[in-house]
Design an enzyme around this catalytic site. Structure first.
Site, PDB file in Angstrom:
ATOM      1  N   CYS A  46      35.893  52.084-121.784  1.00  0.00           N
ATOM      2  CA  CYS A  46      34.848  51.588-122.981  1.00  0.00           C
ATOM      3  C   CYS A  46      35.304  50.093-123.352  1.00  0.00           C
ATOM      4  O   CYS A  46      34.186  49.381-123.482  1.00  0.00           O
ATOM      5  CB  CYS A  46      34.784  52.440-124.072  1.00  0.00           C
ATOM      6  SG  CYS A  46      34.105  54.175-123.492  1.00  0.00           S
TER       7      CYS A  46
HETATM    8  C1  BEZ Z   1      37.377  55.658-121.456  1.00  0.00           C
HETATM    9  O1  BEZ Z   1      36.635  55.048-121.960  1.00  0.00           O
HETATM   10  O2  BEZ Z   1      38.503  55.273-120.936  1.00  0.00           O
HETATM   11  C2  BEZ Z   1      37.432  56.910-121.166  1.00  0.00           C
HETATM   12  C3  BEZ Z   1      36.926  57.691-122.048  1.00  0.00           C
HETATM   13  C4  BEZ Z   1      36.757  59.297-121.991  1.00  0.00           C
HETATM   14  C5  BEZ Z   1      37.300  59.772-120.757  1.00  0.00           C
HETATM   15  C6  BEZ Z   1      38.036  59.012-119.859  1.00  0.00           C
HETATM   16  C7  BEZ Z   1      38.054  57.404-120.213  1.00  0.00           C
END
Ligand code: BEZ
Length: 213
Positions: A46
């Protein structure tokens, strides 16, 4: 929660965001919009996504598109995370992030897919036209960061085909030839598309992109 489908009016809501309380439809005004969800604050994928979107500000502005993100964490958390995004991605986040702590907007837009995760949102993308209608829905899993070049490409196609009787072929990019709508006869197409009509098959007619000089 009703299923949202292409052509539906984008459900309106009022929500707390990193830029204060926002009424979605008022905030959209006459612009196109992107509403996209994030599983949680302070997560690596994100962080790269929001940094990338901030770097594309000029591209979204050129297309009259406003961007709003959503994460199920609170406003204070969002502010801290935005500092990290700006620092690590070398950018300035300049769009609101909804603090959807009660899951109201996630629920409204069906962004939680319980068999993937019971609490966190998946990576949903809704493109909303300047008529407030839903034009595109894409859903990615949490583990796959989105391709925002693809999102710009689709917006170019949506904005072109909204005003011209054409469609865009596989892997089309802005500037390339487009497909003439099957609803138009080849005789009519020759009058409408003055840059030329290439009839490969009676149902497959190509023309240069009409809205370029
Ligand atoms: C991320 O944004 O890195 C993420 C969020 C939840 C699960 C896996 C990755």
């Amino acid at each position: 929660m009703a299923t949202i489908r292409l052509g539906d009016e984008a459900p309106n809501f009022t929500a707390q965001t990193s830029e204060g309380q926002i009424n979605f439809h008022e905030w959209l005004g006459d612009s196109w919009g992107i509403l996209f969800s994030h599983p949680a604050d302070y997560t690596p994928v994100c962080t790269t996504e929001l940094g990338t979107v901030a770097k594309y500000t000029e591209e979204f502005n050129k297309r009259n598109v406003k961007v709003m993100a959503l994460s199920v964490d609170g406003v204070e958390s969002h502010h801290g995370w935005i500092k990290d995004i700006n620092e690590t991605q070398n950018t300035t986040v300049n769009f609101p992030i909804i603090a959807d702590e009660d899951g109201k907007v996630s629920e409204l837009y069906d962004m939680i897919h319980p068999n993937a995760d019971s609490k966190l949102t998946v990576r949903s993308v809704f493109v909303i036209g300047n008529d407030k209608k839903v034009k595109l829905i894409i859903t990615y899993p949490a583990s796959t960061g989105r391709n925002f070049e693809e999102l710009l490409r689709v917006i170019d196609s949506l904005q072109l085909t909204a005003y011209h009787k054409v469609a865009t072929p596989a892997n089309w990019k802005h500037g390339e030839d487009v497909v003439i709508s099957p609803a138009i006869s080849t005789a009519d197409a020759k009058n409408i598309f003055t840059k030329g009509v290439n009839e490969i098959k009676p149902y497959l007619r190509m023309t240069p992109q009409p809205n370029l000089d």
